[in-house]
Design a protein around this motif. Structure first.
Motif, PDB file in Angstrom:
ATOM      1  N   UNK A  52      40.681  48.250  27.826  1.00 16.92           N
ATOM      2  CA  UNK A  52      41.865  47.404  27.954  1.00 16.92           C
ATOM      3  C   UNK A  52      42.563  47.271  26.604  1.00 16.92           C
ATOM      4  N   UNK A  73      43.863  36.302  30.971  1.00 21.00           N
ATOM      5  CA  UNK A  73      43.049  36.923  31.999  1.00 21.00           C
ATOM      6  C   UNK A  73      41.740  36.181  32.184  1.00 21.00           C
ATOM      7  N   UNK A  76      42.140  32.911  33.831  1.00 16.74           N
ATOM      8  CA  UNK A  76      42.915  32.942  35.068  1.00 16.74           C
ATOM      9  C   UNK A  76      44.219  32.167  34.954  1.00 16.74           C
ATOM     10  N   UNK A  78      47.282  32.689  34.421  1.00 14.88           N
ATOM     11  CA  UNK A  78      48.482  33.515  34.390  1.00 14.88           C
ATOM     12  C   UNK A  78      48.938  33.739  35.824  1.00 14.88           C
ATOM     13  N   UNK A  79      50.204  33.997  35.964  1.00 10.89           N
ATOM     14  CA  UNK A  79      50.677  34.403  37.268  1.00 10.89           C
ATOM     15  C   UNK A  79      51.060  35.873  37.188  1.00 10.89           C
ATOM     16  N   UNK A  80      51.024  36.479  38.335  1.00 13.62           N
ATOM     17  CA  UNK A  80      51.358  37.889  38.425  1.00 13.62           C
ATOM     18  C   UNK A  80      52.754  38.122  37.842  1.00 13.62           C
ATOM     19  N   UNK A  83      52.795  38.381  33.995  1.00 12.41           N
ATOM     20  CA  UNK A  83      52.318  39.678  33.507  1.00 12.41           C
ATOM     21  C   UNK A  83      53.380  40.735  33.776  1.00 12.41           C
ATOM     22  N   UNK A  84      53.971  40.666  34.944  1.00 16.37           N
ATOM     23  CA  UNK A  84      55.032  41.607  35.293  1.00 16.37           C
ATOM     24  C   UNK A  84      56.133  41.570  34.244  1.00 16.37           C
TER      25      UNK A  84
ATOM     26  N   UNK B 115      53.554  45.497  40.971  1.00 11.63           N
ATOM     27  CA  UNK B 115      53.202  44.089  40.834  1.00 11.63           C
ATOM     28  C   UNK B 115      54.036  43.258  41.794  1.00 11.63           C
ATOM     29  N   UNK B 116      53.348  42.385  42.509  1.00 13.99           N
ATOM     30  CA  UNK B 116      54.040  41.583  43.501  1.00 13.99           C
ATOM     31  C   UNK B 116      54.852  40.456  42.893  1.00 13.99           C
ATOM     32  N   UNK B 120      50.144  33.976  41.798  1.00 11.00           N
ATOM     33  CA  UNK B 120      48.678  33.838  41.800  1.00 11.00           C
ATOM     34  C   UNK B 120      48.069  34.611  40.632  1.00 11.00           C
ATOM     35  N   UNK B 121      46.965  34.115  40.122  1.00  9.26           N
ATOM     36  CA  UNK B 121      46.312  34.778  38.987  1.00  9.26           C
ATOM     37  C   UNK B 121      45.544  36.024  39.400  1.00  9.26           C
ATOM     38  N   UNK B 122      46.250  36.973  39.933  1.00  6.72           N
ATOM     39  CA  UNK B 122      45.621  38.229  40.358  1.00  6.72           C
ATOM     40  C   UNK B 122      46.714  39.274  40.271  1.00  6.72           C
ATOM     41  N   UNK B 123      46.500  40.271  39.447  1.00  5.40           N
ATOM     42  CA  UNK B 123      47.608  41.167  39.148  1.00  5.40           C
ATOM     43  C   UNK B 123      47.140  42.607  39.023  1.00  5.40           C
ATOM     44  N   UNK B 124      47.793  43.505  39.712  1.00  4.46           N
ATOM     45  CA  UNK B 124      47.400  44.913  39.635  1.00  4.46           C
ATOM     46  C   UNK B 124      47.599  45.507  38.248  1.00  4.46           C
ATOM     47  N   UNK B 125      48.493  44.923  37.464  1.00  5.48           N
ATOM     48  CA  UNK B 125      48.694  45.424  36.105  1.00  5.48           C
ATOM     49  C   UNK B 125      47.423  45.228  35.291  1.00  5.48           C
ATOM     50  N   UNK B 126      46.931  44.024  35.350  1.00  6.04           N
ATOM     51  CA  UNK B 126      45.692  43.734  34.631  1.00  6.04           C
ATOM     52  C   UNK B 126      44.579  44.653  35.108  1.00  6.04           C
TER      53      UNK B 126
END
Lengths: 132, 132
Positions: A52, A73, A76, A78-80, A83-84, B115-116, B120-126
């Motif tokens: 990473x 991360x 937890x 953070x919001x999606x 990060x986007x 990325x949606x 929520x704290x769940x992200x495909x980027x991460x």
DNA sequence: TCTTGCTCCTGTAGGGCCTACAGGTAGCAT
DNA sequence: ATGCTACCTGTAGGCCCTACAGGAGCAAGA
């Protein structure tokens, strides 16, 4: 769980041993367990984490930014969407760099093409570098 | 001959004052004259030289390489062909960098698009940053 | 003339990100 | 027992600035 020493971690991630130890000193990587002989012992989660960090460095993030990201991360918090947005920002920065480099490339090639490649100490490349 | 102080030189070249003084310390720039009050006095040749250095830095030359180049130029100990080859080498290096950055850019944009942008704290980027 | 405010001075320390070295230990194969 | 390699710590160096602190020059206005 499969464990490894620092050399293997270095091989698997492409990060120099010294750099790994540096990251540890700087609290970017967590302090690993030690074996009986005092050697660092890593596992898969360390590989993931170092990957990473390595990827992020490659993307132009500073170590400080990476630490921030990792905190987001880890906790937890953070919001999606957050990060986007950061990712998009980064992409914009990268394409800005590309633009700059393309200008450079063009200028360099142009300078080279104007050069007679002779054997005299007089060169249009040098001249143009002194301009502006 | 028009002379100027360090601030004006800085403005005309886009090189920070501290950096100019640093270059002087490191013998990259020659030591300038001083006026009665002990202030550095520059003229047009300094502008040209600093522009040269600044441009070269922008093209990715290290300070050491620049010093080498300047020596070549000063002493006339270079051929046009030598400079041509160095320039081409530099251009190749730059286009290599561009390639890398383009890969980065693509990956970043791809990650962002997956990325949606949810809250929520769940992200495909991460997730994808932890892979490889 | 005095003060304000800007630019400049020197010297030194810090910052980011490693990289290299010296002098030593662990651990394994022969 | 002997090598050899991989590891250890600590520290210094490298590159290229950048940022103070504490002081002085200098021009313009009150």
């Amino acid at each position: 769980m499969k464990t490894m020493q620092i050399g293997t971690l270095s091989d698997q991630t492409g990060v120099h041993i010294e750099t790994i130890r540096y990251y540890e000193r700087e609290s970017i990587l967590p302090k690993p367990m030690r074996n009986g002989g005092g050697r660092r012992v890593y596992d898969g989660s360390d590989v993931r984490m170092l990957n990473f960090i390595h990827k992020c460095r490659g993307f132009g993030y500073s170590l400080k930014e990476i630490v921030n990201l990792l905190e987001l991360v880890d906790t937890g918090r953070f919001t999606c969407k957050q990060i986007h947005d950061r990712t998009l920002e980064q992409a914009i920065g990268v394409s800005e760099k590309i633009k700059q480099l393309k200008i450079m490339e063009r200028e360099l090639l142009q300078m080279a093409s104007q050069c007679g490649q002779g054997n005299k100490p007089k060169c249009p490349i040098i001249d143009s570098l002194f301009l502006e």
